[in-house]
Design a protein around this motif. Structure first.
Motif, mmCIF file in Angstrom:
data_model
loop_
_atom_site.group_PDB
_atom_site.id
_atom_site.type_symbol
_atom_site.label_atom_id
_atom_site.label_comp_id
_atom_site.label_asym_id
_atom_site.label_seq_id
_atom_site.Cartn_x
_atom_site.Cartn_y
_atom_site.Cartn_z
ATOM 1 N N THR A 108 -0.260 12.753 -5.866
ATOM 2 C CA THR A 108 -0.663 11.729 -6.831
ATOM 3 C C THR A 108 0.491 11.330 -7.739
ATOM 4 O O THR A 108 0.684 10.139 -8.038
ATOM 5 N N CYS B 284 0.852 -1.190 0.000
ATOM 6 C CA CYS B 284 0.000 0.000 0.000
ATOM 7 C C CYS B 284 0.889 1.241 0.000
ATOM 8 O O CYS B 284 1.957 1.255 0.631
ATOM 9 N N LEU B 285 0.441 2.275 -0.699
ATOM 10 C CA LEU B 285 1.180 3.529 -0.805
ATOM 11 C C LEU B 285 0.422 4.628 -0.073
ATOM 12 O O LEU B 285 -0.789 4.773 -0.256
ATOM 13 N N GLU C 299 -4.024 2.704 -2.197
ATOM 14 C CA GLU C 299 -3.373 4.003 -2.078
ATOM 15 C C GLU C 299 -4.134 4.873 -1.085
ATOM 16 O O GLU C 299 -5.357 4.770 -0.960
ATOM 17 N N LYS D 224 4.222 3.371 -8.107
ATOM 18 C CA LYS D 224 3.557 2.215 -8.724
ATOM 19 C C LYS D 224 4.322 1.741 -9.954
ATOM 20 O O LYS D 224 4.511 0.531 -10.154
ATOM 21 N N ASP E 50 0.848 8.646 0.316
ATOM 22 C CA ASP E 50 1.531 9.896 -0.027
ATOM 23 C C ASP E 50 0.468 10.845 -0.554
ATOM 24 O O ASP E 50 -0.417 10.428 -1.308
ATOM 25 N N ARG F 171 2.759 8.881 -6.007
ATOM 26 C CA ARG F 171 2.187 7.532 -5.943
ATOM 27 C C ARG F 171 2.249 6.854 -7.306
ATOM 28 O O ARG F 171 2.562 5.661 -7.404
ATOM 29 N N ASP F 172 1.967 7.611 -8.360
ATOM 30 C CA ASP F 172 2.029 7.033 -9.707
ATOM 31 C C ASP F 172 3.446 6.571 -10.036
ATOM 32 O O ASP F 172 3.647 5.500 -10.627
ATOM 33 N N ASP G 38 4.712 8.261 3.536
ATOM 34 C CA ASP G 38 5.308 9.593 3.542
ATOM 35 C C ASP G 38 5.030 10.233 4.901
ATOM 36 O O ASP G 38 4.052 9.880 5.571
ATOM 37 N N SER H 62 -3.976 9.104 0.732
ATOM 38 C CA SER H 62 -3.373 10.438 0.644
ATOM 39 C C SER H 62 -3.306 11.142 1.995
ATOM 40 O O SER H 62 -2.855 12.275 2.074
#
Length: 234
Positions: A19, A13-14, A40, A26, A16, A22-23, A62, A42
Motif C-alpha cells: 500500500t 492503474c497501479l 489500484e 500516486k 503493487d 502505491r500511495d 510490480d 494488489s
C-alpha cells in the motif's frame, strides 16, 4: 480563433501489493499535469480484472505480487486491453527477467530506484504507444548482458531469482525457510516454483532438481551440492 481543447488525461492503474508503494506512486504521478490514477490492484489477478474494467492507458506492474507469473499477467493484459501499455516497476535488476517480460509484451522495465522525473517521463512516453520502442531503466551491467544475450526459449531459461530459489530447494529448505532466506513471502516462493516447474516440464521438487541438474543449471541435486548461491543474500 478557438483554443484547442486540452488532450485527455493519461489514465494509469497501479499494481503493487504494498500500500505504501502505491500511495507513493500516486503522489508522484499526481504532480505531473495530465496524469490521473484511476485504479489500484494488489495481485496479478486483480490487475487483470482492473484493466479489463477500466481500460487504462498505462498499467504500472510490480513483479513480486501474489497471483500469476508477471509474464502471464502481461500477456493477458495484451489480450484484454491491447491499448494498455504495461510498465514493469521492480527492484529486480535481472537481465533474464527483463528479456522475459519484454518478450511477453511489456512496454518498459523500470527499477524502483529511479527518479520521479524518470518515472513521469517513462509513463508519458508509453502512454499512447506511438512507437515500437521500449523504455528501459536498469543498470549498465544489465544493459550489457542484454546486448550479449541471444534469443532464448522462455520455457527452459530460468531467471537469476529462479536459479537461486532452485538451489535453495536443492539444500532441502522448506518454502518457509526459502521465503525467510530471500526476504519474500511463501506465496511468492510457490509462484516461483510453479514457474520453474513449467519451464523445466517438472511435476515436483525432485523432478525439477533432476531436470535442472541434467541441464547443467545446478549441481548434482543432493542437499549440500547445489553450487554457489550467486545473488542470494548472505
Amino acid at each position: 480563433m478557438s483554443v484547442p481543447p486540452d488532450p485527455p488525461a493519461v489514465r494509469i492503474c497501479l499494481a503493487d501489493d504494498h500500500t505504501l508503494m502505491r500511495d507513493g506512486l500516486k503522489e508522484v504521478l499526481h504532480t505531473a499535469p495530465g496524469f490521473t490514477v484511476v485504479g489500484e490492484a494488489s495481485t496479478g489477478t486483480e490487475a487483470m480484472a482492473l484493466v479489463g474494467r477500466l481500460r487504462p492507458d498505462v498499467l504500472l506492474l510490480d513483479v513480486e505480487m501474489p497471483g500469476p507469473h508477471p509474464a502471464e499477467t502481461i500477456q493477458q493484459v495484451a489480450r484484454i486491453a491491447p491499448e494498455t501499455a504495461v510498465l514493469v516497476l521492480t527492484m529486480h535488476d535481472d537481465p533474464h527477467m527483463v528479456q522475459e517480460l519484454l518478450e511477453a509484451g511489456a512496454s518498459g522495465y523500470l527499477l524502483k530506484s529511479i527518479l520521479r522525473e524518470e518515472l513521469i517521463a517513462a509513463v508519458g512516453s508509453v502512454a499512447h504507444r506511438t512507437s515500437g520502442s521500449v523504455v528501459l531503466i536498469v543498470s549498465r551491467r544489465t544493459v550489457g548482458q542484454l546486448h550479449r544475450q541471444k534469443p532464448r526459449d522462455r520455457k527452459t531459461q530460468l531467471t537469476d531469482r529462479e536459479l537461486v530459489l532452485l538451489r535453495l530447494v536443492a539444500e532441502a529448505l522448506s518454502n518457509a525457510q526459502i521465503a525467510a532466506r530471500l526476504f519474500i513471502t511463501e506465496a511468492t516462493v510457490k509462484r516461483h516454483l510453479t514457474n520453474v516447474y513449467a519451464k523445466l516440464g517438472a511435476v515436483s521438487r525432485v523432478d525439477a532438481l533432476r531436470k535442472a541438474t541434467a541441464a547443467g543449471l545446478i549441481g548434482d541435486g543432493r542437499p549440500g551440492h547445489a553450487g554457489p548461491l550467486h545473488g542470494a543474500p548472505p
